[in-house]
Motif scaffolding. Structure first.
Motif, PDB file in Angstrom:
ATOM      1  N   HIS A 107       0.854  -1.178   0.000  1.00 62.03           N
ATOM      2  CA  HIS A 107       0.000   0.000   0.000  1.00 62.03           C
ATOM      3  C   HIS A 107       0.890   1.228   0.000  1.00 62.03           C
ATOM      4  O   HIS A 107       1.989   1.201   0.530  1.00 62.03           O
ATOM      5  N   GLY A 108       0.433   2.278  -0.625  1.00 61.89           N
ATOM      6  CA  GLY A 108       1.263   3.454  -0.758  1.00 61.89           C
ATOM      7  C   GLY A 108       1.300   4.305   0.492  1.00 61.89           C
ATOM      8  O   GLY A 108       0.475   4.174   1.408  1.00 61.89           O
ATOM      9  N   THR A 109       2.266   5.211   0.497  1.00 57.29           N
ATOM     10  CA  THR A 109       2.369   6.216   1.544  1.00 57.29           C
ATOM     11  C   THR A 109       2.470   7.575   0.868  1.00 57.29           C
ATOM     12  O   THR A 109       3.228   7.746  -0.088  1.00 57.29           O
ATOM     13  N   LEU A 110       1.686   8.528   1.351  1.00 56.97           N
ATOM     14  CA  LEU A 110       1.570   9.827   0.683  1.00 56.97           C
ATOM     15  C   LEU A 110       2.674  10.774   1.135  1.00 56.97           C
ATOM     16  O   LEU A 110       2.886  10.970   2.337  1.00 56.97           O
ATOM     17  N   VAL A 111       3.328  11.371   0.151  1.00 59.55           N
ATOM     18  CA  VAL A 111       4.326  12.405   0.398  1.00 59.55           C
ATOM     19  C   VAL A 111       3.828  13.702  -0.230  1.00 59.55           C
ATOM     20  O   VAL A 111       3.506  13.735  -1.416  1.00 59.55           O
ATOM     21  N   THR A 112       3.757  14.741   0.580  1.00 62.06           N
ATOM     22  CA  THR A 112       3.332  16.049   0.098  1.00 62.06           C
ATOM     23  C   THR A 112       4.430  17.058   0.411  1.00 62.06           C
ATOM     24  O   THR A 112       4.820  17.216   1.579  1.00 62.06           O
ATOM     25  N   VAL A 113       4.911  17.714  -0.640  1.00 62.88           N
ATOM     26  CA  VAL A 113       5.959  18.725  -0.478  1.00 62.88           C
ATOM     27  C   VAL A 113       5.338  20.082  -0.779  1.00 62.88           C
ATOM     28  O   VAL A 113       4.984  20.378  -1.915  1.00 62.88           O
TER      29      VAL A 113
END
Length: 115
Positions: A107-113
């Motif tokens: 499952h993915g993990t969200l990265v927000t920059v």
């Protein structure tokens, strides 16, 4: 094989994050491992991979900023991300490929920059 990614979050431009991916099985010395990412509304693309022998390759967009590594004893894959840019924002997925070959996704993990 089950893969579980973690470590995503919100970070400012220029910041760093380290993603981790744990495996339910001791596969890292046999399987090829990789990180992919998928920005909203876009395709999933390869970010970096590490072969069963430990050799690494990177997408041109992250070369020099990201580092893929693994801890075989802990059955954990890492992605150290430095000097993050807004265009690095995406859902990050870990991937394993067996010698068969067969593909496994976590499952993915969200990265927000963002500032």
């Amino acid at each position: 094989v089950q893969l579980q990614a973690s470590g995503g979050g919100l970070v400012q431009p220029g910041g760093s994050l380290r993603l981790s991916c744990s495996s339910s099985a001791h596969i890292f010395s046999i399987y090829h491992m990789a990180w992919f990412r998928q920005p909203p509304g876009q395709e999933r693309d390869l970010v970096a991979n590490i072969s069963n022998t430990g050799s690494t390759t990177y997408a041109a967009s992250v070369k020099g900023r990201f580092t893929i590594s693994r801890d075989i004893a802990k059955s954990t894959l890492y992605l150290q991300m430095d000097n993050l840019k807004p265009e690095d924002s995406a859902v990050y997925f870990c991937h394993a490929q067996s010698p068969s070959p067969r593909d496994y996704w976590g499952h993915g993990t969200l990265v927000t920059v963002s500032s």
